[in-house]
Write a protein that holds these residues in place. Structure first.
Motif, PDB file in Angstrom:
ATOM      1  N   CYS A   1      -8.154  -4.666   4.261  1.00 50.99           N
ATOM      2  CA  CYS A   1      -6.911  -3.651   4.642  1.00 50.99           C
ATOM      3  C   CYS A   1      -7.357  -3.047   5.935  1.00 50.99           C
ATOM      4  O   CYS A   1      -8.245  -2.539   6.274  1.00 50.99           O
TER       5      CYS A   1
ATOM      6  N   HIS B   1       3.885  -5.308  -3.799  1.00 47.91           N
ATOM      7  CA  HIS B   1       4.730  -4.842  -2.904  1.00 47.91           C
ATOM      8  C   HIS B   1       6.156  -4.395  -3.160  1.00 47.91           C
ATOM      9  O   HIS B   1       6.928  -3.545  -2.826  1.00 47.91           O
TER      10      HIS B   1
ATOM     11  N   GLN C   1     -15.954  -0.541  -2.470  1.00 47.25           N
ATOM     12  CA  GLN C   1     -14.983  -0.715  -1.563  1.00 47.25           C
ATOM     13  C   GLN C   1     -16.288  -0.469  -0.562  1.00 47.25           C
ATOM     14  O   GLN C   1     -17.293   0.077  -0.684  1.00 47.25           O
TER      15      GLN C   1
ATOM     16  N   GLU D   1     -16.403  -0.088   4.252  1.00 48.61           N
ATOM     17  CA  GLU D   1     -15.532   0.179   5.378  1.00 48.61           C
ATOM     18  C   GLU D   1     -16.070   0.158   6.594  1.00 48.61           C
ATOM     19  O   GLU D   1     -17.461   0.617   6.567  1.00 48.61           O
TER      20      GLU D   1
ATOM     21  N   ARG E   1      -5.643   5.835  -1.409  1.00 47.82           N
ATOM     22  CA  ARG E   1      -4.867   4.564  -0.995  1.00 47.82           C
ATOM     23  C   ARG E   1      -4.462   3.894  -2.501  1.00 47.82           C
ATOM     24  O   ARG E   1      -5.606   3.608  -3.208  1.00 47.82           O
TER      25      ARG E   1
ATOM     26  N   LEU F   1      -0.085  -1.659   7.772  1.00 47.48           N
ATOM     27  CA  LEU F   1      -1.151  -2.153   7.328  1.00 47.48           C
ATOM     28  C   LEU F   1      -1.160  -3.505   6.994  1.00 47.48           C
ATOM     29  O   LEU F   1      -0.130  -3.969   6.146  1.00 47.48           O
TER      30      LEU F   1
ATOM     31  N   ILE G   1       0.902  -1.301   0.094  1.00 43.29           N
ATOM     32  CA  ILE G   1      -0.023  -0.205   0.121  1.00 43.29           C
ATOM     33  C   ILE G   1       0.872   1.284  -0.033  1.00 43.29           C
ATOM     34  O   ILE G   1       1.908   1.312   0.676  1.00 43.29           O
TER      35      ILE G   1
ATOM     36  N   GLN H   1     -10.952  -1.573   6.271  1.00 50.04           N
ATOM     37  CA  GLN H   1     -11.632  -1.332   4.674  1.00 50.04           C
ATOM     38  C   GLN H   1     -11.566  -2.797   4.016  1.00 50.04           C
ATOM     39  O   GLN H   1     -10.562  -3.413   3.758  1.00 50.04           O
TER      40      GLN H   1
ATOM     41  N   ARG I   1       2.886   2.192   3.449  1.00 48.01           N
ATOM     42  CA  ARG I   1       2.207   1.715   4.735  1.00 48.01           C
ATOM     43  C   ARG I   1       2.502   0.447   5.272  1.00 48.01           C
ATOM     44  O   ARG I   1       1.812  -0.526   4.956  1.00 48.01           O
TER      45      ARG I   1
ATOM     46  N   LEU J   1      -3.290   0.279  -4.132  1.00 46.14           N
ATOM     47  CA  LEU J   1      -2.833  -1.009  -3.970  1.00 46.14           C
ATOM     48  C   LEU J   1      -1.930  -1.486  -5.157  1.00 46.14           C
ATOM     49  O   LEU J   1      -2.289  -1.186  -6.427  1.00 46.14           O
TER      50      LEU J   1
ATOM     51  N   LEU K   1      -3.022  -6.929   4.656  1.00 47.29           N
ATOM     52  CA  LEU K   1      -3.904  -7.294   3.697  1.00 47.29           C
ATOM     53  C   LEU K   1      -4.145  -8.590   3.931  1.00 47.29           C
ATOM     54  O   LEU K   1      -3.198  -9.531   3.936  1.00 47.29           O
TER      55      LEU K   1
ATOM     56  N   THR L   1      -2.010  -3.408  11.047  1.00 46.96           N
ATOM     57  CA  THR L   1      -1.426  -4.726  11.482  1.00 46.96           C
ATOM     58  C   THR L   1      -1.749  -5.176  12.790  1.00 46.96           C
ATOM     59  O   THR L   1      -1.866  -6.233  13.148  1.00 46.96           O
TER      60      THR L   1
END
Length: 345
Positions: free
Chosen positions: A179, A103, A158, A160, A98, A130, A43, A165, A127, A100, A132, A182
């Motif tokens: 999302c 990575h 989406q 939330e 945001r 966060l 993210i 989210q 981020r 996506l 996933l 963590t």
């Protein structure tokens, strides 16, 4: 960052794959709701008063459509129209978006966009805090309602609830990407575990392949026009918006029909997974393209996505010594405007 994965019984392999001791994980996805951490995705947050104008000038997405309900695909390109990162975008709050993406591309995308960010007074934040999680399967919508208290979103939508989210992805079964911070991941996972089976992240990646959806990695950066990964067929390119970096080349390729390579789905007769970049060869051993992603299906055979020439090939085709059989994509290879896609829901 990923310490929670070990605490839920997962093993992180090769830096971007999560493995569980679940028998036949690909089959599990067909039988009931399953879930997996998605550490191969990352993210990047874009925040600031000028965030919408900033992204409007950089990405193929139409930012006015990213309204907190519609979460479309987009891509960031070089001036020559080559994809630096393909993304899904959603709005967290006014002036807060945001992105996506794979990575491996989060840092390079942030570095690329940082050259223009000061002019719009926006901040770019990878981020790492966060998590996933992929929640998928035919019964996943009922699980999301019962255990997460959210209405399941359709593909490229989406919803939330507080810090969580949920965005919808296409595929052979209902797929939702969660999302969340963590710090909340372990508790959320434990709550879902009452009804949901953990599976390897390869199962989610297989469903990406079956959906005809590829997430480019660092080795594939700056290699393809968006149309070569079927991005316009997935609603990832707005041809109705104004200029963005690479727009002229992307539009010219579309309107003049100059796209000579396409993302294609195929199955290999064998269990050997080819490495990304492996050549697709015709009967005369002439290179037609290369593999972008590969996973084993529920029957132990390799399925792949490959960018290949659109000309009629000389069969049989092969990859790494394994015979290749082309499979049908789940969407037509034609333009799908995100404006049209936004109106469908």
């Amino acid at each position: 960052m990923n310490d929670w994965i070990a605490r839920i019984g997962g093993r992180l392999e090769d830096g971007a794959r999560v493995v569980f001791d679940t028998p036949e994980p690909a089959r599990r996805a067909l039988e009931g709701p399953v879930m997996s951490p998605l550490v191969h995705l990352g993210i990047l947050d874009v925040v600031g008063d000028g965030a919408e104008r900033f992204l409007q000038g950089q990405t193929s997405a139409q930012l006015s459509l990213v309204d907190g309900e519609f979460a479309p695909l987009g891509c960031f390109c070089t001036p020559k129209g080559r994809v630096l990162a393909n993304v899904q975008l959603w709005r967290v709050a006014p002036n807060h978006y945001r992105l996506l993406t794979h990575h491996e591309l989060v840092a390079s995308l942030a570095e690329h966009l940082a050259k223009f960010a000061p002019f719009y007074r926006v901040e770019l934040t990878p981020r790492d805090d966060l998590a996933l999680i992929g929640l998928f399967g035919h019964e996943a919508p009922a699980v999301a309602e019962a255990l997460l208290d959210v209405e399941p979103p359709g593909a490229w939508r989406q919803v939330e609830r507080e810090a969580l989210q949920v965005v919808g992805h296409p595929g052979p079964v209902t797929r939702m990407l969660l999302c969340l911070p963590t710090a909340d991941a372990e508790a959320t996972w434990s709550r879902l575990a009452a009804q949901v089976t953990p599976v390897d992240s390869a199962t989610w990646r297989l469903h990406d392949i079956q959906a005809g959806l590829v997430w480019l990695d660092a080795s594939q950066r700056d290699s393809y026009l968006p149309q070569m990964i079927n991005w316009e067929a997935l609603g990832g390119i707005s041809f109705k918006k104004g200029c963005y970096t690479g727009q002229e080349v992307v539009a010219r390729a579309h309107f003049r029909g100059q796209v000579k390579k396409r993302l294609m789905r195929a199955q290999l007769e064998g269990e050997q997974l080819p490495e990304p970049g492996s050549a697709v060869l015709d009967a005369a051993d002439k290179r037609l393209g290369e593999v972008l992603s590969a996973e084993l299906d529920a029957y132990g055979q390799a399925e792949i996505l490959a960018v290949m020439s659109t000309r009629e090939p000389k069969e049989p085709l092969s990859v790494a010594g394994q015979k290749l059989k082309l499979l049908k994509l789940p969407y037509p290879l034609e333009r799908l405007d995100p404006e049209q896609l936004a109106e469908k829901h």
